[in-house]
Design an enzyme around this catalytic site. Structure first.
Site, mmCIF file in Angstrom:
data_model
loop_
_atom_site.group_PDB
_atom_site.id
_atom_site.type_symbol
_atom_site.label_atom_id
_atom_site.label_comp_id
_atom_site.label_asym_id
_atom_site.label_seq_id
_atom_site.Cartn_x
_atom_site.Cartn_y
_atom_site.Cartn_z
ATOM 1 N N ASP A 27 75.607 53.381 34.581
ATOM 2 C CA ASP A 27 75.404 51.636 35.511
ATOM 3 C C ASP A 27 74.515 52.467 36.848
ATOM 4 O OD1 ASP A 27 75.738 49.283 35.780
ATOM 5 O OD2 ASP A 27 77.481 48.888 36.168
ATOM 6 N N HIS A 220 82.629 44.863 41.988
ATOM 7 C CA HIS A 220 81.088 45.147 42.490
ATOM 8 C C HIS A 220 81.232 44.636 44.368
ATOM 9 C CE1 HIS A 220 77.567 45.149 39.608
ATOM 10 N NE2 HIS A 220 78.905 46.328 38.794
ATOM 11 N N CYS A 251 73.669 45.134 38.944
ATOM 12 C CA CYS A 251 72.933 44.023 38.134
ATOM 13 C C CYS A 251 71.274 43.607 38.648
ATOM 14 C CB CYS A 251 74.501 42.889 37.529
ATOM 15 S SG CYS A 251 74.308 42.070 36.640
ATOM 16 N N ASN A 260 78.020 48.885 43.010
ATOM 17 C CA ASN A 260 79.680 49.368 42.161
ATOM 18 C C ASN A 260 80.087 49.953 43.640
ATOM 19 O OD1 ASN A 260 79.128 48.938 39.224
ATOM 20 N ND2 ASN A 260 77.466 50.325 39.208
#
Length: 311
Positions: A27, A220, A251, A260
């Site tokens: 991610d 987040h 994102c 994050n």
């Protein structure tokens, strides 16, 4: 605090141990403007495992056209598959699952959305169409004996739709559970959740037959709420928390979203609360400092900055 650790002062009503689901290599790196060399990614995963993280999400078997930063999944996974840690991978569809199975992956994840707008932006499908796409993926994975995680993004707010009704999130989470997902990760993709909202959603899910033992949280830090939200989830009984070493990632569809929750910031709080994680904070911090150097910019993690500046 000369040893780089907080004073341990336990608080009542919290779990004795938390499993950190490290998402940095997948991610975090998937949103980098440039492509990180495969060997650097492999070394990142090795160092994270060496720091005591027992779950490290390695990569995504998505079409290279959509996420070119992870186009090396076939080359990367064999470099780390011998590590004695859990190495889940993201699979967007049946083709992705086939690729993961061919390399011996034992844990996979699918990525759904609680909102129609984000589902169309991210998957080019409605929520129901996306769930229909995942159904054979989850069924095949389960038949092969794999553990399956279901990610659910936009659980608290959506950049197009605004606040997301609790019932809507519960419905899609329930659908993912019914498909056969073992664990469900609730994502605050644009970082708008606050602790009361977290508690309300977890309560609603519990009432729908989805207890905290099946859930993970993925926050987040856009508005600085990630740790407060995590604490609210722990108080509700959640024991799996997603985090990204050094605070990598964000994102791509949420323009204002910062990264994050940083794994180091999470570990600092958990250790201060007397909660076991198995993580060596010094080694983890050193790993994130090293990765920040590889990426050519400082880590946004406050704990990384604080501990690395002491040296």
């Amino acid at each position: 605090m000369s040893d780089g650790l907080p004073m341990r002062v336990p608080a009542p009503g919290l779990p004795a141990r938390v499993r950190i689901h490290e998402v940095g290599p997948r991610d975090g790196l998937q949103n980098e403007p440039g492509t990180v060399p495969t060997e650097v990614k492999a070394e990142f995963i090795r160092r994270l495992a060496g720091a005591g993280l027992g779950t490290v999400e390695a990569t995504s078997f998505v079409h290279p056209k959509w996420v070119p930063q992870l186009a090396d999944a076939e080359r990367l996974y064999p470099l780390v598959s011998g590590l004695d840690v859990r190495l889940p991978v993201l699979v967007p569809n049946e083709r992705g699952l086939e690729r993961a199975l061919a390399l011996g992956a034992r844990e996979v994840a699918v990525f759904a959305s609680a909102t129609e707008s984000f589902s169309r932006a991210n998957l080019n499908r409605t929520v129901d169409e996306a769930l229909a796409m995942f159904e054979p993926v989850v069924a095949r994975a389960k038949a092969e004996g794999l553990a399956v995680r279901g990610y659910l993004s936009m659980c608290f707010g959506d950049p197009w739709e605004g606040p997301v009704p609790l019932a809507q999130v519960v419905r899609v989470t329930r659908r993912l559970a019914d498909l056969g997902c073992d664990e469900l990760s609730l994502g605050d993709t644009i970082g708008v959740a606050t602790p009361g909202h977290v508690t309300a959603l977890l309560t609603a899910l519990d009432e729908a037959g989805l207890p905290a033992s099946r859930l993970a949280v993925h926050f987040h830090d856009t508005y600085g709420q990630a740790l407060a939200n995590t604490l609210a989830a722990l108080q509700h009984g959640v024991t799996t928390v997603d985090a990204s070493a050094g605070g990598l990632g964000g994102c791509p569809y949420a323009k204002s979203a910062t990264g994050n929750l940083a794994t180091e910031d999470l570990v600092w709080m958990l250790h201060g609360l007397g909660i076991e994680t198995g993580v060596d904070l010094g080694r983890l911090t050193a790993t994130s400092v090293w990765m920040a150097e590889e990426l050519g910019r400082p880590s946004p993690s406050r704990t990384v900055r604080a501990l690395s500046h002491k040296e």
